[in-house]
Each structure stands twice: as C-alpha cells, then as structure tokens.
Enzyme design. Structure first.
Site, PDB file in Angstrom:
ATOM      1  N   ASN A 185      -6.831   6.978  10.746  1.00  0.00           N
ATOM      2  CA  ASN A 185      -8.139   7.184  11.043  1.00  0.00           C
ATOM      3  C   ASN A 185      -8.757   6.067  12.060  1.00  0.00           C
ATOM      4  OD1 ASN A 185     -10.452   8.946  11.069  1.00  0.00           O
ATOM      5  ND2 ASN A 185     -11.209   6.975   9.978  1.00  0.00           N
ATOM      6  N   ALA A 231      -7.454   3.177   7.661  1.00  0.00           N
ATOM      7  CA  ALA A 231      -5.920   3.254   8.025  1.00  0.00           C
ATOM      8  C   ALA A 231      -5.858   4.031   9.230  1.00  0.00           C
ATOM      9  CB  ALA A 231      -5.176   4.015   6.884  1.00  0.00           C
ATOM     10  N   ASN A 235      -4.811   9.264   1.525  1.00  0.00           N
ATOM     11  CA  ASN A 235      -5.420   8.834   2.873  1.00  0.00           C
ATOM     12  C   ASN A 235      -5.710   9.681   3.840  1.00  0.00           C
ATOM     13  OD1 ASN A 235      -5.322   6.152   2.106  1.00  0.00           O
ATOM     14  ND2 ASN A 235      -3.745   5.401   3.324  1.00  0.00           N
ATOM     15  N   ASP A 263       0.911  -1.120   0.092  1.00  0.00           N
ATOM     16  CA  ASP A 263       0.055   0.135   0.051  1.00  0.00           C
ATOM     17  C   ASP A 263       0.762   1.295  -0.109  1.00  0.00           C
ATOM     18  OD1 ASP A 263      -2.336  -1.329  -0.087  1.00  0.00           O
ATOM     19  OD2 ASP A 263      -2.829  -1.129   1.918  1.00  0.00           O
ATOM     20  N   GLY A 264       2.012   1.368   0.592  1.00  0.00           N
ATOM     21  CA  GLY A 264       2.792   2.513   0.772  1.00  0.00           C
ATOM     22  C   GLY A 264       3.431   2.712  -0.484  1.00  0.00           C
ATOM     23  N   ALA A 306     -11.323   6.592   1.485  1.00  0.00           N
ATOM     24  CA  ALA A 306     -10.023   5.300   1.058  1.00  0.00           C
ATOM     25  C   ALA A 306      -9.307   5.315   2.400  1.00  0.00           C
ATOM     26  CB  ALA A 306      -9.396   5.646  -0.113  1.00  0.00           C
TER      27      ALA A 306
END
Length: 258
Positions: free
Chosen positions: A161, A159, A117, A47-48, A155
């Site tokens: 949040n 993460a 993000n 994902d990074g 999206a």
C-alpha cells in the site's frame, strides 16, 4: 505473558539455514510443543514467514512472537537466543483483524481467503484493468482504468500500500485503505480511507479481453470477475512485540523517515 509456569512454546521456522539452526538451539533450551498445545507460537524467519504462520495457525487463537534472523522485519522482533522467557514476560500485544476476500472467477468458482496485509487486484496482461467499485452495495466509481487496486489493513499499510502511495494508518484506527495502482482514469483519483466495516466490491468490466487476478497476501486467484472484501468478523490474531520495537511505534516511525 502471565507469570507463573514457563509458557509452552511452539517454535516454527522458515526453510533457511539460519532459521533451522535457531530452531534447533531454542528447542534444545525450551522444549517443543505442537501449536495446538502451546501457549505461544514463536515464528523464526522473515515477515513472509510470519504471514504464512498466521494463515496456517491463526484459527487457533494463539499469540505469535516473531524473531527475524538478520535485520528486523516489520512484523518481527530481533533474534536473540538468550532471554526469551524474560522477553515474553515484557511483550506488548498488537491485535489484528484480517480482511476476508471472496473472489468469483470466470469458471464460476467462489474462492475465499484471508489477508493480514492487503488484498490486491492486478491486470494479468499488458492491457490495463477496467474495474467498478461499490461500497456497501452503493456504486462509487463506475470505471477505474488502472494497473490494479488494493485494500490494506493498518498493519499492512506500510507494505505494498505504501509503495503504491497509499496512506499509512495507525493501529486501532478502525479504517482500511483503498489505493489505486497506476490509475489512468480517473487520473487524479488517489483512493480513499474507509471504515473498517465497509464492504468493498470490485467488478471486472471486461474480464475476457482484460483479465484480472486477485491476491490475498500471497494467495492468488486468477481470472476473477468479482471480488468482495470485508473485515473478518470471526478471526483476530495477536502479535507480540518487545516494548522497544512495538508495532504501533514502527508504524508511527515510518511516517517520519526522511
């Protein structure tokens, strides 16, 4: 993807050995195109690396299909070398609009960055941050004493949040999450859901004694005095997902994990 000629693919890989090996195999089978000339970008990594790809090439407006080596990343599809063209024919798109951050620093610099993000503000020292919050130019919270605060896109809502006990939001809801991180005062304030078009402005109330940094995804700006966040009006990106692993389903599934 439309039928007809095979799509021109730009393969992009993270620095891991597995990603580099996958890059070599896929390029040998499908050829390689520069991102500017491609119909689709294929990101190989985690994902990074997907976020890195969006930051580097998002302005091209090309759809991005990610494949993760190992376990499935939230923004990625399973990695398989075979059947890529067939998978690209069956993809489901997810259209994302990032946040735009403008940070003013103690030195007088103005730094802009995008966040797919979240944008997060965090204390730089052992002392808690003291922040005020304005929404669309109207004061809403005179003083938030906290470790930090963040604004997340749908999206990105699963993460950082979500780890900060913020809400998970469905794609297409046209909302963003304003979530405190370890709030001390107001002790019971848990944040807010806002319309995506809302302009959020944070002011650091004591920047010299209680310095604060701002981070848009992985781009950090230190010693900020004011940060303005709004949904970008001129940047959208399209992520492509296999039907069985589409992003909307993943976000929904995250809310029923027991």
């Amino acid at each position: 993807m439309s039928s007809g000629q095979p799509p021109r693919i730009a393969f992009l890989a993270s620095a891991t050995d597995d990603a580099r090996a996958a890059l070599q195999s896929l390029v040998a089978e499908h050829g390689q195109h520069e991102p500017e000339d491609a119909d689709v970008l294929c990101a190989l990594g985690g994902d990074g690396f997907m976020l890195q790809t969006l930051h580097r090439h998002g302005a091209l407006g090309k759809p991005v299909y990610g494949m993760k080596l190992g376990s499935v990343g939230f923004l990625m599809n399973h990695y398989r070398q075979d059947g890529l063209l067939e998978r690209l024919q069956a993809v489901e798109p997810a259209v994302l609009r990032p946040l735009e951050m403008i940070a003013q620093t103690e030195s007088g610099a103005s730094v802009g960055s995008l966040a797919y993000n979240e944008v997060s503000l965090l204390r730089q020292t052992r002392q808690a941050a003291h922040l005020s919050i304005d929404l669309n130019g109207k004061p809403r919270l005179d003083e938030l004493i906290c470790d930090g605060v963040l604004v997340a896109t749908p999206a990105g809502s699963t993460a950082y949040n979500f780890s900060a006990h913020g809400p998970i939001m469905p794609l297409g809801a046209s909302v963003i999450a304003l979530t405190p991180i370890a709030a001390f005062r107001p002790r019971r304030w848990r944040g807010a859901l806002l319309k995506a078009q809302t302009e959020v402005r944070f002011r650091v109330l004591d920047p010299y004694k209680r310095p604060v940094s701002a981070t848009a995804d992985s781009h950090e700006v230190r010693d900020v005095v004011e940060v303005t966040i709004r949904e970008s009006q001129d940047r959208i990106v399209t992520l492509l997902f296999d039907p069985e692993h589409n992003l909307e389903e993943r976000i929904l599934s995250e809310q029923f994990v027991v």
